[in-house]
Design a protein around this motif. Structure first.
Motif, mmCIF file in Angstrom:
data_model
loop_
_atom_site.group_PDB
_atom_site.id
_atom_site.type_symbol
_atom_site.label_atom_id
_atom_site.label_comp_id
_atom_site.label_asym_id
_atom_site.label_seq_id
_atom_site.Cartn_x
_atom_site.Cartn_y
_atom_site.Cartn_z
ATOM 1 N N LEU A 88 0.843 -1.184 0.000
ATOM 2 C CA LEU A 88 0.000 0.000 0.000
ATOM 3 C C LEU A 88 0.884 1.241 0.000
ATOM 4 C CD1 LEU A 88 -2.689 -0.929 2.689
ATOM 5 C CD2 LEU A 88 -2.984 -0.925 0.220
ATOM 6 N N CYS A 89 0.412 2.284 -0.641
ATOM 7 C CA CYS A 89 1.126 3.558 -0.611
ATOM 8 C C CYS A 89 0.899 4.191 0.769
ATOM 9 C CB CYS A 89 0.614 4.475 -1.719
ATOM 10 S SG CYS A 89 -1.047 5.122 -1.425
ATOM 11 N N PRO A 90 1.542 5.317 1.067
ATOM 12 C CA PRO A 90 1.345 5.947 2.381
ATOM 13 C C PRO A 90 -0.115 6.306 2.683
ATOM 14 C CG PRO A 90 3.309 6.840 1.361
ATOM 15 C CD PRO A 90 2.637 5.957 0.328
ATOM 16 N N LYS A 91 -0.857 6.758 1.671
ATOM 17 C CA LYS A 91 -2.263 7.083 1.916
ATOM 18 C C LYS A 91 -3.066 5.820 2.212
ATOM 19 C CE LYS A 91 -3.018 9.496 -1.811
ATOM 20 N NZ LYS A 91 -3.740 10.288 -2.810
ATOM 21 N N GLY A 92 -2.821 4.769 1.451
ATOM 22 C CA GLY A 92 -3.521 3.507 1.682
ATOM 23 C C GLY A 92 -3.195 2.913 3.036
ATOM 24 N N SER A 93 -1.942 3.080 3.463
ATOM 25 C CA SER A 93 -1.524 2.572 4.773
ATOM 26 C C SER A 93 -2.196 3.323 5.916
ATOM 27 C CB SER A 93 -0.010 2.685 4.918
ATOM 28 O OG SER A 93 0.625 1.882 3.949
ATOM 29 N N ALA A 94 -2.628 4.551 5.643
ATOM 30 C CA ALA A 94 -3.267 5.370 6.673
ATOM 31 C C ALA A 94 -4.792 5.245 6.656
ATOM 32 C CB ALA A 94 -2.863 6.832 6.495
ATOM 33 N N SER A 95 -5.329 4.265 5.928
ATOM 34 C CA SER A 95 -6.781 4.107 5.816
ATOM 35 C C SER A 95 -7.450 3.910 7.172
ATOM 36 C CB SER A 95 -7.117 2.922 4.916
ATOM 37 O OG SER A 95 -6.670 3.126 3.622
ATOM 38 N N GLU A 96 -6.792 3.229 8.067
ATOM 39 C CA GLU A 96 -7.377 2.998 9.398
ATOM 40 C C GLU A 96 -7.631 4.315 10.110
ATOM 41 O OE1 GLU A 96 -7.365 2.896 13.645
ATOM 42 O OE2 GLU A 96 -5.570 3.400 12.537
ATOM 43 N N GLN A 97 -6.758 5.290 9.937
ATOM 44 C CA GLN A 97 -6.952 6.607 10.551
ATOM 45 C C GLN A 97 -8.158 7.313 9.944
ATOM 46 O OE1 GLN A 97 -3.225 8.630 10.119
ATOM 47 N NE2 GLN A 97 -2.099 6.998 11.138
ATOM 48 N N LEU A 98 -8.391 7.106 8.656
ATOM 49 C CA LEU A 98 -9.564 7.683 8.007
ATOM 50 C C LEU A 98 -10.840 7.098 8.604
ATOM 51 C CD1 LEU A 98 -10.773 9.340 5.556
ATOM 52 C CD2 LEU A 98 -10.677 7.177 4.318
ATOM 53 N N VAL A 99 -10.846 5.789 8.802
ATOM 54 C CA VAL A 99 -12.036 5.111 9.314
ATOM 55 C C VAL A 99 -12.313 5.483 10.766
ATOM 56 C CG1 VAL A 99 -12.978 2.832 9.897
ATOM 57 C CG2 VAL A 99 -11.791 3.167 7.746
ATOM 58 N N ASN A 100 -11.275 5.541 11.585
ATOM 59 C CA ASN A 100 -11.456 5.761 13.028
ATOM 60 C C ASN A 100 -11.234 7.204 13.461
ATOM 61 O OD1 ASN A 100 -12.082 3.062 13.591
ATOM 62 N ND2 ASN A 100 -9.933 2.525 13.595
ATOM 63 N N SER A 101 -11.204 8.137 12.535
ATOM 64 C CA SER A 101 -10.956 9.537 12.882
ATOM 65 C C SER A 101 -12.068 10.083 13.781
ATOM 66 C CB SER A 101 -10.870 10.388 11.616
ATOM 67 O OG SER A 101 -10.802 11.748 11.945
ATOM 68 N N ALA A 102 -11.674 10.825 14.792
ATOM 69 C CA ALA A 102 -12.650 11.444 15.698
ATOM 70 C C ALA A 102 -13.446 12.534 14.982
ATOM 71 C CB ALA A 102 -11.941 12.018 16.913
ATOM 72 N N THR A 103 -12.920 13.058 13.877
ATOM 73 C CA THR A 103 -13.605 14.130 13.152
ATOM 74 C C THR A 103 -14.476 13.616 12.011
ATOM 75 O OG1 THR A 103 -11.705 14.432 11.687
ATOM 76 C CG2 THR A 103 -11.767 15.780 13.685
ATOM 77 N N ARG A 104 -14.543 12.309 11.832
ATOM 78 C CA ARG A 104 -15.345 11.745 10.743
ATOM 79 C C ARG A 104 -16.829 11.886 11.044
ATOM 80 N NH1 ARG A 104 -15.693 5.546 8.553
ATOM 81 N NH2 ARG A 104 -16.955 6.042 6.752
ATOM 82 N N ARG A 105 -17.585 12.384 10.057
ATOM 83 C CA ARG A 105 -19.026 12.520 10.207
ATOM 84 C C ARG A 105 -19.685 11.182 9.927
ATOM 85 N NH1 ARG A 105 -20.983 17.770 11.544
ATOM 86 N NH2 ARG A 105 -22.769 16.449 11.810
ATOM 87 N N SER A 106 -20.663 10.825 10.722
ATOM 88 C CA SER A 106 -21.379 9.576 10.487
ATOM 89 C C SER A 106 -22.875 9.817 10.278
ATOM 90 C CB SER A 106 -21.158 8.612 11.661
ATOM 91 O OG SER A 106 -21.612 9.204 12.851
ATOM 92 N N ASP A 107 -23.254 11.092 10.193
ATOM 93 C CA ASP A 107 -24.650 11.400 9.922
ATOM 94 C C ASP A 107 -24.754 12.124 8.580
ATOM 95 O OD1 ASP A 107 -23.336 13.624 10.819
ATOM 96 O OD2 ASP A 107 -24.652 14.027 12.491
ATOM 97 N N ILE A 108 -25.981 12.274 8.086
ATOM 98 C CA ILE A 108 -26.210 12.905 6.793
ATOM 99 C C ILE A 108 -26.564 14.365 7.034
ATOM 100 C CG2 ILE A 108 -27.630 12.883 4.710
ATOM 101 C CD1 ILE A 108 -28.077 9.868 5.286
ATOM 102 N N LEU A 109 -25.825 15.251 6.366
ATOM 103 C CA LEU A 109 -26.072 16.680 6.497
ATOM 104 C C LEU A 109 -26.747 17.209 5.243
ATOM 105 C CD1 LEU A 109 -22.686 17.871 8.066
ATOM 106 C CD2 LEU A 109 -24.825 17.353 9.235
ATOM 107 N N TYR A 110 -27.651 18.171 5.432
ATOM 108 C CA TYR A 110 -28.358 18.797 4.318
ATOM 109 C C TYR A 110 -28.404 20.297 4.554
ATOM 110 C CZ TYR A 110 -32.240 20.298 1.381
ATOM 111 O OH TYR A 110 -33.011 20.955 0.469
ATOM 112 N N ARG A 111 -28.098 21.034 3.495
ATOM 113 C CA ARG A 111 -28.234 22.485 3.561
ATOM 114 C C ARG A 111 -29.256 22.888 2.511
ATOM 115 N NH1 ARG A 111 -23.296 26.369 2.361
ATOM 116 N NH2 ARG A 111 -23.967 25.859 0.268
ATOM 117 N N ALA A 112 -30.376 23.396 2.964
ATOM 118 C CA ALA A 112 -31.463 23.795 2.073
ATOM 119 C C ALA A 112 -31.018 24.971 1.208
ATOM 120 C CB ALA A 112 -32.696 24.163 2.894
#
Length: 188
Positions: A84-108
């Protein structure tokens, strides 16, 4: 300063024991003997594809208690062969990031703030807009009377994080809906 006894040097212990390559117990520290792999505790392993680019490197996703604990390259992947490249190796950080949104946002339209909406509402909004765009921009025939049966109100852009089968099905959906503007990130 303490004086060292040459007979107790690691290299001499190694040679005395016949361990020429330094792989026996006398070269291991207590800490290294007690170490275990990060993936040893995993409940299951899921196979995935790296989400970052169009290469499609294979990944093994290690899960414990329904939480991703490690992501590594899949050695069975014919594309990346476990690398894996450096970005691919860091995929776990993407998944478990504290700043990751898990809800759906809508702006009217015209709004300045985002609101959280539920999954069913978001799907209904997308479907309604898809059907409306198709209906409003449908073309049965061109100026010369030739049959078109197409819409210019819908375009599709496939992503590299999807595999061939998923992109194929998305293309079939858009083609069946009459869309002719279809592209894929991997080709752009």
């Amino acid at each position: 300063m303490t004086r060292r006894i040459p007979l107790n040097w690691p290299i001499l212990r190694q040679l005395r024991s016949g361990d020429v390559f330094g792989r026996a117990e006398n070269t291991q520290s207590k800490k290294s003997k007690e170490m275990t792999a990060r993936i040893a505790d995993a409940d299951r392993v899921a196979r995935s594809v790296c989400p970052f680019c169009a290469v499609g490197c294979g990944q093994r996703v290690y899960v414990k208690d329904e939480k991703v604990i490690q992501i590594e390259g899949d050695p069975d992947s014919p594309i990346s062969r476990g690398r894996l490249c450096p970005k691919g190796s860091a995929s776990e950080q993407l998944v478990n990031s504290a700043t990751r949104r898990s809800d759906i946002l809508y702006r009217a339209p015209g709004a300045t703030e985002w609101t959280v909406i539920d999954h069913d509402t978001a799907i209904d909004m997308i479907a309604e807009r898809f059907i409306e765009a198709r209906r409003n921009h449908w073309q049965d025939v061109d100026d010369q009377g030739r049959r078109l049966n197409r819409t210019m109100g819908i375009a599709g852009l496939g992503g590299a994080t999807l595999d061939n089968e998923e992109n194929y099905l998305i293309k079939k959906l858009f083609t069946a809906a009459g869309a002719i503007q279809l592209e894929n990130q991997a080709r752009i």
